[in-house]
Design a protein around this motif. Structure first.
Motif, PDB file in Angstrom:
ATOM      1  N   LEU A 176       0.833  -1.202   0.000  1.00 29.86           N
ATOM      2  CA  LEU A 176       0.000   0.000   0.000  1.00 29.86           C
ATOM      3  C   LEU A 176       0.870   1.255   0.000  1.00 29.86           C
ATOM      4  O   LEU A 176       0.641   2.193  -0.779  1.00 29.86           O
ATOM      5  N   THR A 177       1.868   1.287   0.882  1.00 35.05           N
ATOM      6  CA  THR A 177       2.749   2.456   0.970  1.00 35.05           C
ATOM      7  C   THR A 177       3.499   2.675  -0.338  1.00 35.05           C
ATOM      8  O   THR A 177       3.621   3.806  -0.823  1.00 35.05           O
ATOM      9  N   GLN A 216       1.287   4.214  -2.949  1.00 37.08           N
ATOM     10  CA  GLN A 216       1.043   5.632  -2.682  1.00 37.08           C
ATOM     11  C   GLN A 216       2.257   6.480  -3.031  1.00 37.08           C
ATOM     12  O   GLN A 216       2.122   7.586  -3.582  1.00 37.08           O
ATOM     13  N   LEU A 217       3.457   5.964  -2.751  1.00 34.71           N
ATOM     14  CA  LEU A 217       4.672   6.744  -2.989  1.00 34.71           C
ATOM     15  C   LEU A 217       5.008   6.888  -4.471  1.00 34.71           C
ATOM     16  O   LEU A 217       5.811   7.750  -4.846  1.00 34.71           O
ATOM     17  N   GLU A 221       3.148   8.073  -6.597  1.00 35.85           N
ATOM     18  CA  GLU A 221       2.429   9.224  -7.141  1.00 35.85           C
ATOM     19  C   GLU A 221       3.418  10.176  -7.821  1.00 35.85           C
ATOM     20  O   GLU A 221       4.436  10.551  -7.253  1.00 35.85           O
ATOM     21  N   ASP A 253      -7.390  -2.771   1.053  1.00 35.07           N
ATOM     22  CA  ASP A 253      -6.695  -1.482   1.109  1.00 35.07           C
ATOM     23  C   ASP A 253      -5.513  -1.407   0.143  1.00 35.07           C
ATOM     24  O   ASP A 253      -5.398  -0.423  -0.602  1.00 35.07           O
ATOM     25  N   ALA A 288      -5.350   0.983  -3.237  1.00 32.07           N
ATOM     26  CA  ALA A 288      -4.229   1.910  -3.443  1.00 32.07           C
ATOM     27  C   ALA A 288      -3.576   1.683  -4.807  1.00 32.07           C
ATOM     28  O   ALA A 288      -3.179   2.639  -5.484  1.00 32.07           O
ATOM     29  N   GLU A 316      -5.823   3.151  -7.397  1.00 37.17           N
ATOM     30  CA  GLU A 316      -5.724   4.611  -7.331  1.00 37.17           C
ATOM     31  C   GLU A 316      -4.502   5.096  -8.116  1.00 37.17           C
ATOM     32  O   GLU A 316      -4.572   6.076  -8.867  1.00 37.17           O
ATOM     33  N   ARG A 317      -3.382   4.388  -7.963  1.00 35.34           N
ATOM     34  CA  ARG A 317      -2.182   4.805  -8.679  1.00 35.34           C
ATOM     35  C   ARG A 317      -2.300   4.495 -10.164  1.00 35.34           C
ATOM     36  O   ARG A 317      -1.842   5.271 -11.012  1.00 35.34           O
TER      37      ARG A 317
END
Length: 664
Positions: free
Chosen positions: A411-412, A415-416, A418, A447, A451, A454-455
């Motif tokens: 997940l992290t 997100q990174l 982005e 989750d 994510a 989303e990316r």
């Protein structure tokens, strides 16, 4: 309003019928309607407000408030509860008055007139004679109202004056409920912005430690600097650790910049939680940074010099690890000199703290090393700092984390990414990770998969729509819906059509009287605590937790999250927030309050519990009706209070059908 009620009633499917029409069975049905949180259930539940059984009336009030929590029906619910209050003797004189007060206090105000009427009702409720147990319900309702609606419709002087009197409330017949009354009264007055020197001093001198803890928070609102400092300074010497901890946090917030002496002294506190909080605070500004830096260095140097990276003093490795992060903030050069040694520690939590220190210092070489650690939690602690220090030049390292098994790390990493300039490689890595996680068929992979989607919405385009379209039929409705939205962003309009997993066979019913005994590892201080279960109010949760305990699921897992003066949380095989049991649990929220010693299920949204447990260390009223309460510690709360990060659960034993115990 009547037309709206009739419309809502017409939308509701027929109600299930109890085979045995007992109050308990009907209460279960009403509870289920409330937990559905559907506005269409309002009028059916409202019928039970007139039921002759006080159990049913109380359940109806709570169910209505649950429906109103995030619903357009809140105005209708407020009207129904207010009408019921007007039509009865109100408050404590009516058998369901306290329950209605607590329910009505939780209804969000969408209509200024109705919200003001609720505030006026509390003026009246709080002046009526009631038993201690009833007052607890009424004042907790007032606390909810002040928290949710206080700015829109503050309490009047009558209610506030009565609450101030309740700060000193006692009862020779029910001292436990009387203490709860005082706690709730102080919490409500803090929410309402009401204080006086006399009442704050009364709270700080209360025999109940939780009241004194709240008194510290109350004292922090004193407008006079000297008065506030004197009150907080006295609390730093309180005999109970929870009070000292709250006082230390408050001191750090308001006074540390002028005098670090009390913080330095607290690093030697006999309570690990207080001492560790003090070490954290030393990373903030002090008028003389040399003293704190020297103190931190002595602790860190001892950790680095130990052959196993251990400090055989209070809290084992925790002091050195926390001191390292604080030292990195105020003396980065000194902290950097031990990073290599500390980074080789065999305890992964120490390496994770070292990674956080490396991120503060801005050491890219150490961060790269930590990003390749054998433990995924260490990698997760490193990659955010790596991006901050070197930007997207390290995207290849971040992309590599997408192939790991830990959900929090994946997940992290997603997100990174982005803003990554290398979109083709990012798309390939994201899609590969999504395929792998989906193949696991685990509901709690939601989750990280969301994510990833989303990316992908950012870095992908319609040329990848063929790779994404299968997820329109994902077993998770949230993932299927997110896929549809992602495709829509790419100009591809296709509906989500999720295909849920086969329902899991129900776990065996747990009989009343069953107890769980949580035995801590000798290396984590040993001891045990026992939990009285509530299968009557949370049967699904209790059945699942007990089944997992019988399977040995919790054995040798850790308490990975320690939020002192809030909760401890454990039950994750990967020791983090995002990895637990594969299948989600349905929330079973209800009227039980999240008091000190009660247990809940950690979630990341409605009905997303994955069997991670938390124990409330204090009364956490703001969690009420949002998280399932499924048990209470009845023996060994001192063991719970002593648990620190990484402590190991040796085993969880199921003890069938033993007599209930009183809280110790």
């Amino acid at each position: 309003m009547i037309a709206l009620a009739l419309f809502l009633q017409a939308q509701l499917p027929p109600a299930p019928e109890c085979r045995v029409p007992s109050p308990e069975c009907r209460a279960t049905e009403i509870r289920a309607l409330g937990r559905s949180e559907r506005a269409s259930a309002v009028t059916r539940v409202a019928l039970f407000l007139k039921d002759p059984s006080p159990i049913i009336r109380a359940e109806a009030a709570w169910a209505l408030a649950q429906i109103a929590k995030d619903s357009a029906a809140s105005d209708l619910v407020a009207a129904l509860l207010q009408a019921e209050a007007d039509g009865t003797a109100l408050g404590a004189r009516h058998p369901t008055g306290p329950e209605q007060a607590r329910a009505l206090g939780r209804v969000p105000g969408r209509n200024a007139t109705r919200t003001a009427k609720t505030a006026a009702l509390f003026d009246r409720w709080l002046t009526e004679t009631a038993t201690p147990a009833s007052l607890v319900e009424i004042i907790r309702g007032a606390e909810s109202f002040a928290r949710i609606n206080g700015r829109q419709a503050p309490f009047g002087p009558v209610a506030l004056g009565r609450l101030e009197k309740f700060v000193g409330y006692t009862s020779s017949t029910d001292p436990e409920s009387a203490a709860r009354v005082r706690r709730a009264a102080v919490a409500t007055l803090i929410r309402a912005g009401r204080r006086s020197v006399e009442t704050v001093g009364q709270a700080l001198g209360d025999p109940d430690a939780e009241v004194r803890r709240l008194g510290v928070l109350w004292a922090a609102t004193a407008p006079d600097f000297t008065e506030r400092r004197d009150l907080i300074g006295g609390a730093l010497a309180d005999p109970d650790p929870m009070v000292r901890l709250e006082a230390l946090r408050t001191y750090g917030r308001y006074f540390q910049a002028t005098d670090c002496g009390p913080v330095l002294r607290s690093t030697r506190d006999r309570s690990a939680h207080v001492a560790l909080e003090a070490l954290d605070l030393l990373g903030n500004a002090c008028p003389d940074s040399a003293g704190p830096a020297d103190a931190l260095w002595r602790i860190v140097d001892t950790l680095a010099a130990s052959p196993q990276g251990r400090i055989e003093t209070l809290a084992s490795w925790h002091r050195g690890a926390r001191a390292l992060v604080a030292l990195a903030k105020i003396a980065p050069t000194r902290a950097a000199s031990v990073l290599t040694r500390v980074g080789a520690d065999r305890t992964w939590q120490v390496r994770a703290y070292a990674a956080r220190a490396a991120a503060i210092i801005g050491d890219p070489d150490r961060l790269l090393s930590f990003a390749a650690d054998r433990e995924d939690n260490v990698r997760e602690a490193a990659i955010g700092g790596l991006l901050k220090v070197r930007g997207h030049a390290t995207d290849s390292v971040i992309r590599a984390q997408l192939s790991r098994t830990d959900y929090q790390l994946v997940l992290t990493a997603a997100q990174l990414l982005e803003g990554t300039p290398d979109k083709p490689r990012a798309v390939a890595a994201l899609l590969a990770s999504l395929r792998r996680l989906t193949a696991e068929q685990r509901e709690n992979s939601r989750d990280p998969r969301i994510a990833i989607l989303e990316r992908l919405a950012e870095v992908g385009d319609s040329s990848q729509s063929g790779s994404l379209e299968p997820y329109l039929n994902d077993f998770d409705p949230a993932v299927a819906a997110k896929t549809a939205r992602t495709l829509a962003q790419w100009g591809v309009a296709k509906p989500a059509a999720p295909r849920p997993l086969t329902a899991r066979a129900p776990d065996p019913v747990v009989p009343a009287g069953t107890v769980l005994r949580v035995v801590m590892s000798p290396g984590s201080g040993g001891g045990f605590f026992e939990i009285e279960l509530r299968p009557d109010l949370a049967p699904i949760t209790v059945a699942r937790v007990v089944a997992l305990a019988r399977e040995g699921y919790y054995d040798l897992l850790t308490w990975h999250r320690i939020a002192a003066n809030f909760v401890i949380q454990g039950g994750s095989p990967n020791a983090n927030e995002y990895y637990g049991d594969a299948r989600f649990l349905a929330d079973e929220v209800g009227a039980l309050s999240h008091e000190r010693g009660t247990l809940g299920i950690s979630t990341r949204g409605r009905h997303t519990g994955d069997a991670q447990l938390f124990v409330n260390l204090v009364d956490n009223l703001r969690l009420d009706f949002d998280y399932t309460v499924w048990g209470r510690v009845t023996e060994g709360m001192g063991v719970v209070d002593g648990i620190i990060e990484g402590d190991v659960i040796e085993r969880v034993e199921v003890i069938d059908q033993i007599p209930q115990r009183r809280v110790r």
